[in-house]
Write an enzyme that holds these catalytic residues in place. Structure first.
Site, PDB file in Angstrom:
ATOM      1  N   GLU A   1       1.115  -1.195   0.001  1.00 47.22           N
ATOM      2  CA  GLU A   1      -0.186  -0.061  -0.027  1.00 47.22           C
ATOM      3  C   GLU A   1       1.256   1.327   0.296  1.00 47.22           C
ATOM      4  O   GLU A   1       0.789   2.136   1.082  1.00 47.22           O
ATOM      5  CB  GLU A   1      -0.973   0.086   1.042  1.00 47.22           C
ATOM      6  CG  GLU A   1      -2.038   1.590   1.174  1.00 47.22           C
ATOM      7  CD  GLU A   1      -2.698   1.267   2.545  1.00 47.22           C
ATOM      8  OE1 GLU A   1      -3.564   2.151   2.501  1.00 47.22           O
ATOM      9  OE2 GLU A   1      -2.576   0.546   3.408  1.00 47.22           O
TER      10      GLU A   1
ATOM     11  N   LYS B   1      -2.251  -1.723  -2.532  1.00 48.03           N
ATOM     12  CA  LYS B   1      -3.869  -1.098  -2.675  1.00 48.03           C
ATOM     13  C   LYS B   1      -3.097   0.664  -2.490  1.00 48.03           C
ATOM     14  O   LYS B   1      -1.988   0.790  -2.558  1.00 48.03           O
ATOM     15  CB  LYS B   1      -3.902  -0.970  -0.707  1.00 48.03           C
ATOM     16  CG  LYS B   1      -5.038   0.081  -0.721  1.00 48.03           C
ATOM     17  CD  LYS B   1      -5.699  -0.454   0.594  1.00 48.03           C
ATOM     18  CE  LYS B   1      -6.538   0.047   1.689  1.00 48.03           C
ATOM     19  NZ  LYS B   1      -6.668  -1.081   3.546  1.00 48.03           N
TER      20      LYS B   1
END
Length: 296
Positions: free
Chosen positions: A176, A213
């Site tokens: 992420e 992400k």
């Protein structure tokens, strides 16, 4: 690795629920849920309350595999039980939802317009615990504030370096590298980010499986080539401070990009709601996010 869970994450319809608020963000999450800091008097009480909130979400009739592929848990949630089962077992055995674990320890100070992850000195121990708790994958977050090539390269290097260590332990990591949605150079930062990511992807063995992400990109379709890479299980999006309506609208512009929302998913929930009111509010949010995630 659980192959049934991998297949579900790769090809299933739905989105990932992010339920991984940790120590620093827990008071804010509880306040949003209608519980003030004056209502608890220790860290233990605070975490008991947040687990009650998460248990209420997980056991809700609205929280099902019809719309939700996976859920990201905090370490304390992983080691706590829901209806007599450890949280990850409850998710998979009772709901058919794939469990993930947040493994990062928060963000370092800003340098070169980014915030790297703090060191994770006990990563091996966490992963050993996660294996015992039947966790499928992990998640770790870092933040890009502006389009600084050096800083973004360091972010991507760190994400892949730790991510590959996690892969070697048999998990599928969610990398992420968030781009701050309020950045004055968000578009430029995202262009550098995807170029750095694709360079790393070229060097990976074909057996590696990763989930990404990301912030919903300024240029729609920016991550389309990453989605097509055989080593990519899924590309998911954080809400990043957008309202649910804003995040859903932006998500619809990016076919193939599915949600992994936290605040945008939970914003209408309140501790004082009746179970009927709670289920209705959660169900409405889930349905709206699902529809946006499945838009073509």
């Amino acid at each position: 690795m659980n192959t049934a869970q991998l297949e579900r994450m790769k090809n299933g319809a739905g989105f990932i629920a992010a339920l991984d608020q940790s120590g620093g963000s827990t008071p804010k999450a509880l306040k949003a849920y209608g519980i003030q800091e004056t209502e608890y008097h220790s860290e233990e009480e605070m975490f008991d309350l947040i687990h009650q909130m998460r248990s209420r979400i997980l056991t809700s009739d609205a929280f099902t595999s019809e719309h939700i592929l996976g859920a990201i848990l905090f370490e304390k949630t992983m080691n706590s039980k829901v209806d007599g089962l450890y949280s990850a077992d409850y998710l998979w055995e009772k709901k058919g939802i794939v469990p993930f674990l947040k493994v990062d320890k928060g963000l370092d100070e800003k340098k070169d317009e980014v915030q790297l992850m703090k060191p994770i000195p006990n990563l091996d121990k966490i992963l050993e615990q996660a294996r015992g708790r039947n966790i499928f994958g992990t998640k770790m977050r870092s933040v890009i504030h502006n389009a600084n090539q050096k800083g973004i390269r360091e972010i991507v290097d760190q994400q892949f370096d730790i991510g590959l260590k996690i892969v070697q332990k048999g998990f599928v990591p969610i990398l992420e590298p968030e781009v701050n949605i309020n950045s004055n150079s968000k578009k430029e930062a995202e262009k550098i980010l995807i170029e750095e990511i694709m360079q790393h992807m070229k060097a990976l063995d074909s057996s590696v499986k990763l989930i990404f992400k990301v912030s919903i990109p300024t240029v729609a379709g920016l991550y389309s080539d990453l989605m097509k890479d055989s080593k990519t299980v899924r590309v998911v999006a954080l809400s990043g401070g957008y309202s649910r309506n804003e995040a859903d609208e932006l998500l619809r512009e990016n076919p193939g990009l599915i949600a992994s929302f936290s605040r945008a998913l939970l914003s209408d929930l309140n501790a004082k709601q009746t179970q009927e009111e709670f289920d209705a509010a959660l169900g409405k949010a889930i349905h709206e996010i699902y529809e946006a995630s499945m838009a073509e």
